[in-house]
Design a protein around this motif. Structure first.
Motif, PDB file in Angstrom:
ATOM      1  N   LEU A  15      13.314  16.558  13.716  1.00  0.00           N
ATOM      2  CA  LEU A  15      14.637  17.161  13.858  1.00  0.00           C
ATOM      3  C   LEU A  15      14.779  17.824  15.225  1.00  0.00           C
ATOM      4  O   LEU A  15      15.848  17.755  15.858  1.00  0.00           O
ATOM      5  CB  LEU A  15      14.875  18.180  12.735  1.00  0.00           C
ATOM      6  CG  LEU A  15      16.256  18.855  12.731  1.00  0.00           C
ATOM      7  CD1 LEU A  15      17.356  17.819  12.579  1.00  0.00           C
ATOM      8  CD2 LEU A  15      16.340  19.900  11.624  1.00  0.00           C
ATOM      9  N   SER A  16      13.727  18.457  15.693  1.00  0.00           N
ATOM     10  CA  SER A  16      13.783  19.085  17.018  1.00  0.00           C
ATOM     11  C   SER A  16      13.912  18.046  18.125  1.00  0.00           C
ATOM     12  O   SER A  16      14.645  18.242  19.099  1.00  0.00           O
ATOM     13  CB  SER A  16      12.532  19.946  17.243  1.00  0.00           C
ATOM     14  OG  SER A  16      12.511  21.036  16.347  1.00  0.00           O
ATOM     15  N   TRP A  17      13.184  16.923  17.991  1.00  0.00           N
ATOM     16  CA  TRP A  17      13.301  15.854  18.996  1.00  0.00           C
ATOM     17  C   TRP A  17      14.748  15.349  19.061  1.00  0.00           C
ATOM     18  O   TRP A  17      15.300  15.160  20.149  1.00  0.00           O
ATOM     19  CB  TRP A  17      12.364  14.705  18.653  1.00  0.00           C
ATOM     20  CG  TRP A  17      10.948  14.914  19.035  1.00  0.00           C
ATOM     21  CD1 TRP A  17       9.889  15.100  18.198  1.00  0.00           C
ATOM     22  CD2 TRP A  17      10.412  14.998  20.364  1.00  0.00           C
ATOM     23  NE1 TRP A  17       8.734  15.289  18.906  1.00  0.00           N
ATOM     24  CE2 TRP A  17       9.031  15.223  20.246  1.00  0.00           C
ATOM     25  CE3 TRP A  17      10.976  14.907  21.636  1.00  0.00           C
ATOM     26  CZ2 TRP A  17       8.186  15.351  21.342  1.00  0.00           C
ATOM     27  CZ3 TRP A  17      10.136  15.022  22.733  1.00  0.00           C
ATOM     28  CH2 TRP A  17       8.761  15.246  22.583  1.00  0.00           C
ATOM     29  N   ALA A  18      15.343  15.098  17.902  1.00  0.00           N
ATOM     30  CA  ALA A  18      16.712  14.571  17.876  1.00  0.00           C
ATOM     31  C   ALA A  18      17.704  15.591  18.427  1.00  0.00           C
ATOM     32  O   ALA A  18      18.623  15.243  19.179  1.00  0.00           O
ATOM     33  CB  ALA A  18      17.082  14.183  16.445  1.00  0.00           C
ATOM     34  N   ALA A  19      17.531  16.873  18.057  1.00  0.00           N
ATOM     35  CA  ALA A  19      18.444  17.916  18.541  1.00  0.00           C
ATOM     36  C   ALA A  19      18.339  18.088  20.049  1.00  0.00           C
ATOM     37  O   ALA A  19      19.356  18.237  20.749  1.00  0.00           O
ATOM     38  CB  ALA A  19      18.138  19.232  17.830  1.00  0.00           C
ATOM     39  N   GLU A  20      17.127  18.064  20.558  1.00  0.00           N
ATOM     40  CA  GLU A  20      16.930  18.253  21.993  1.00  0.00           C
ATOM     41  C   GLU A  20      17.582  17.140  22.796  1.00  0.00           C
ATOM     42  O   GLU A  20      18.141  17.379  23.875  1.00  0.00           O
ATOM     43  CB  GLU A  20      15.439  18.316  22.293  1.00  0.00           C
ATOM     44  CG  GLU A  20      15.117  18.541  23.765  1.00  0.00           C
ATOM     45  CD  GLU A  20      13.633  18.526  24.031  1.00  0.00           C
ATOM     46  OE1 GLU A  20      13.190  19.214  24.955  1.00  0.00           O
ATOM     47  OE2 GLU A  20      12.909  17.819  23.306  1.00  0.00           O
ATOM     48  N   ARG A  21      17.551  15.890  22.272  1.00  0.00           N
ATOM     49  CA  ARG A  21      18.078  14.753  23.010  1.00  0.00           C
ATOM     50  C   ARG A  21      19.549  14.482  22.712  1.00  0.00           C
ATOM     51  O   ARG A  21      20.123  13.540  23.243  1.00  0.00           O
ATOM     52  CB  ARG A  21      17.241  13.509  22.699  1.00  0.00           C
ATOM     53  CG  ARG A  21      15.918  13.511  23.447  1.00  0.00           C
ATOM     54  CD  ARG A  21      14.979  12.449  22.918  1.00  0.00           C
ATOM     55  NE  ARG A  21      13.870  12.209  23.836  1.00  0.00           N
ATOM     56  CZ  ARG A  21      12.872  13.040  24.049  1.00  0.00           C
ATOM     57  NH1 ARG A  21      12.835  14.193  23.389  1.00  0.00           N
ATOM     58  NH2 ARG A  21      11.906  12.762  24.904  1.00  0.00           N
ATOM     59  N   GLY A  22      20.146  15.244  21.824  1.00  0.00           N
ATOM     60  CA  GLY A  22      21.563  15.085  21.553  1.00  0.00           C
ATOM     61  C   GLY A  22      21.896  13.919  20.654  1.00  0.00           C
ATOM     62  O   GLY A  22      23.004  13.392  20.701  1.00  0.00           O
ATOM     63  N   HIS A  23      20.946  13.493  19.809  1.00  0.00           N
ATOM     64  CA  HIS A  23      21.175  12.358  18.923  1.00  0.00           C
ATOM     65  C   HIS A  23      21.840  12.856  17.637  1.00  0.00           C
ATOM     66  O   HIS A  23      21.178  13.104  16.624  1.00  0.00           O
ATOM     67  CB  HIS A  23      19.856  11.657  18.601  1.00  0.00           C
ATOM     68  CG  HIS A  23      19.178  11.089  19.807  1.00  0.00           C
ATOM     69  ND1 HIS A  23      19.874  10.584  20.874  1.00  0.00           N
ATOM     70  CD2 HIS A  23      17.851  10.930  20.109  1.00  0.00           C
ATOM     71  CE1 HIS A  23      19.014  10.133  21.788  1.00  0.00           C
ATOM     72  NE2 HIS A  23      17.787  10.347  21.347  1.00  0.00           N
ATOM     73  N   LYS A  24      23.149  12.960  17.682  1.00  0.00           N
ATOM     74  CA  LYS A  24      23.872  13.527  16.547  1.00  0.00           C
ATOM     75  C   LYS A  24      23.693  12.707  15.272  1.00  0.00           C
ATOM     76  O   LYS A  24      23.503  13.253  14.186  1.00  0.00           O
ATOM     77  CB  LYS A  24      25.357  13.623  16.881  1.00  0.00           C
ATOM     78  CG  LYS A  24      26.215  14.244  15.772  1.00  0.00           C
ATOM     79  CD  LYS A  24      27.657  14.384  16.211  1.00  0.00           C
ATOM     80  CE  LYS A  24      28.499  15.009  15.095  1.00  0.00           C
ATOM     81  NZ  LYS A  24      28.553  14.149  13.907  1.00  0.00           N
TER      82      LYS A  24
END
Length: 634
Positions: free
Chosen positions: A543-552
């Motif tokens: 979840l942190s990886w996706a949030a950091e990269r903006g993958h909504k």
């Protein structure tokens, strides 16, 4: 002179042709032969007065003539040499030779005769192995092998010339040809010829075993020689009749899956023969399976049929006409990981392994560590520590796979499990254990590679470039979940990172569509936070990886599983919310806040809150969204 033309067999399923090799005192004279039909019907007792030849065809483009009933018939140079050495000066010899006794251009006859080859070799008076003309000190090697088998000790290790001669002999193409396995496995008596030298098959095996120090350092050669010499040595102990399933001639050695694991690396002129050559050795009932010899079936279709026979029929299999490679996708569960490997000192080169698991299945009744000892059949690919045992839904046996850089590779397609598993000081029968282990399933993707060269998904010309990358992304995501099951959290996080980066490459950082994200295969029971016993928090959960990269879309998918902790801090004390705020990803910040993400968690001294991170990056809209309000988590 006119060419020889075959007459059809009167009974293609019960009759064969035999070759009458006419005698001649002159070794250089033309080879004259005759062909006649011979019935094997009702011939299950005893042997028949013919020798069956086991040899390598050789270069198909270099041929020499022999004469059948006075008509010209071209054979390979190696076969011409074999017939010349087998010809007697005064007495005719009766032989069965596949290239001559089978009408090779008649596919229907060829397929029928192939199904009878176990019977043909099994009912021969003896099987004559032709290794080729004398060369590379082969006479010296034969003599050394003969003496070694008799005395059990030689001075060969002190003679470099003898060592090289023995190695050269054992590396001849005959030992690598896949058809020879069935030929010697069916034999009741074996005679081995090389040039004018000959030796009894049993004596040859004794000598080669005594000289194993010469070739034991060569792992590839050791496995080949050990398996072949075992089959030859057993010839004198075989019964005078064949057993078979549903009327099919069979040597009944072991299941087809084990034969494929052991021998798929052997050579064959046609890829089909890597399957067909093993059917007569199988203990499986193949009478109702679409694997019987049919050369009109394209190779890629035959390979698919084989995979679906050995694995569940509902698997997805992709194959190619010019490759011995299959990409297999299925649902399954992880049973354990190999912790130690010991070579089996027996003939077959099998391996004894220990398998451990720390609640890998996720089943409540399997809490804690369990272990078991497995004795695995020999395989063309050696087992290694760290290999993973998995079970595909609907399979009859587990599969052993290995984590490679970009994919999971199948090492053993059908591994025989132990009867019991040791768990909490109690022995649990394997079927019962398997029922519990099935509670957690994963989407698994493997590559089954029969080729020597390393092959990657990126090399598939049949895929569009974006599909290749997307397939790799999905594979990385699946691998991450499985590695999490195995408690290899560092490698799991690396795979999650690869998956995120792969999406960026294919679709762009700001253009990951919901329809694509939904293809991410999240299984029930997935530990999306990747917690482990060594650390109080993971270095970077998905979840942190996706949030950091903006993958909504990916964030939305993870949140819908209700398994991702929105307030979980990574090793640096960052939460998904603070990482999204740093990048200014407003939509993700708002979505995390809806899930009650804390704006000001208890962070470390050097860790910024979400507000501080957004403000530092100049993301005013994010600051406004994340500013504490009444009713919002603080």
């Amino acid at each position: 002179m006119s060419q020889y033309h075959y007459s059809p067999l009167s009974s293609p399923r019960d009759s064969i042709r035999l070759l009458r090799l006419m005698p001649h005192e002159d070794e250089t004279a033309d080879i004259q032969c005759e062909l006649f039909e011979y019935s094997l019907q009702n011939s299950c007792k005893g042997t028949h007065p013919y020798d069956a030849l086991s040899y390598v065809w050789g270069d198909p483009y270099e041929k020499l003539p022999i004469f059948i009933h006075g008509h010209s018939f071209h054979v390979t140079v190696n076969l011409r040499a074999a017939l010349s050495h087998l010809r007697n000066h005064s007495i005719e010899r009766i032989l069965w030779v596949d290239a001559i006794c089978i009408h090779q251009e008649n596919l229907e006859e060829k397929e029928n005769q192939i199904q009878a080859m176990a019977k043909i070799y099994g009912q021969a008076n003896r099987v004559v192995v032709w290794l080729g003309e004398a060369a590379d000190d082969s006479d010296l090697a034969f003599e050394e092998i003969r003496v070694a088998g008799h005395k059990k000790a030689t001075n060969s290790l002190g003679s470099k010339r003898i060592q090289q001669a023995v190695l050269a002999l054992l590396q001849r193409p005959w030992f690598r040809r896949i058809w020879i396995l069935q030929e010697v496995a069916a034999a009741r008596h074996v005679l081995i010829l090389c040039g004018f030298k000959k030796i009894d098959g049993y004596a040859f095996c004794l000598g080669v075993d005594s000289l194993k120090n010469i070739y034991e350092a060569r792992q590839d050669l050791q496995g080949l020689i050990r398996s072949v010499t075992y089959l030859i040595r057993e010839a004198i102990f075989r019964p005078d009749y064949l057993t078979g399933n549903s009327g099919q001639s069979s040597l009944d050695i072991c299941p087809l899956g084990e034969l494929i694991d052991m021998y798929h690396a052997h050579g064959a002129t046609k890829r089909h023969d890597k399957v067909y050559a093993l059917l007569g050795m199988s203990s499986d009932d193949l009478s109702k399976v679409d694997l019987l010899p049919d050369y009109r079936v394209p190779w890629e279709k035959l390979f698919q049929r084989l995979a679906k026979y050995l694995l569940p029929k509902n698997i997805s299999v992709e194959t190619w006409a010019d490759k011995e490679i299959a990409v297999i996708k299925s649902k399954g569960c992880i049973l354990g990981k190999i912790s130690s490997v010991r070579s089996n000192i027996g003939w077959n080169g099998g391996q004894d392994v220990d398998v451990i698991s720390r609640n890998i299945s996720g089943a409540p009744g399997l809490t804690g560590e369990w272990s078991s000892h497995w004795t695995l059949h020999p395989s063309a690919k050696s087992i290694m520590i760290g290999d993973v045992i998995c079970y595909l839904q609907g399979a009859s046996k587990p599969t052993i796979v290995r984590v490679c850089k970009d994919y999971w590779a199948i090492v053993i397609i059908a591994a025989t499990p132990p009867h019991t598993i040791r768990m909490r000081n109690e022995d649990v029968e394997f079927p019962f254990f398997l029922q519990l282990a099935k509670l957690r399933t994963r989407n698994l993707q493997f590559i089954w590679n029969w080729e020597n060269s390393l092959w990657k998904l990126q090399g598939q010309e049949e895929y569009e470039e974006s599909e290749v990358c997307l397939d790799k992304v999905l594979s990385s995501w699946n691998s991450a979940l499985v590695l999490g099951d195995l408690e290899e959290y560092k490698r799991a996080e690396e795979k999650f990172r690869e998956a995120m980066e792969g999406y960026e490459m294919v679709f762009g950082k700001e253009n990951i569509h919901d329809t694509v994200a939904e293809r991410l295969p999240l299984a029930d029971g997935a530990d999306l936070d990747l917690m482990n016993s060594r650390y109080s928090r993971p270095s970077r959960p998905p979840l942190s990886w996706a949030a950091e990269r903006g993958h909504k879309a990916v964030v939305e998918l993870l949140l819908r599983t209700e398994k991702a902790n929105v307030n979980l801090e990574d090793m640096d004390g960052q939460t998904p919310l603070s990482l999204a705020a740093v990048g200014g990803h407003l939509a993700i910040v708002e979505r995390l806040l809806q899930e009650k993400a804390k704006v000001n968690p208890a962070a470390g001294y050097f860790v910024r809150t979400a507000l501080q991170a957004a403000a530092g990056g100049g993301h005013l809209a994010v600051v406004e969204a994340a500013a504490p309000r009444k009713g919002r988590g603080q």
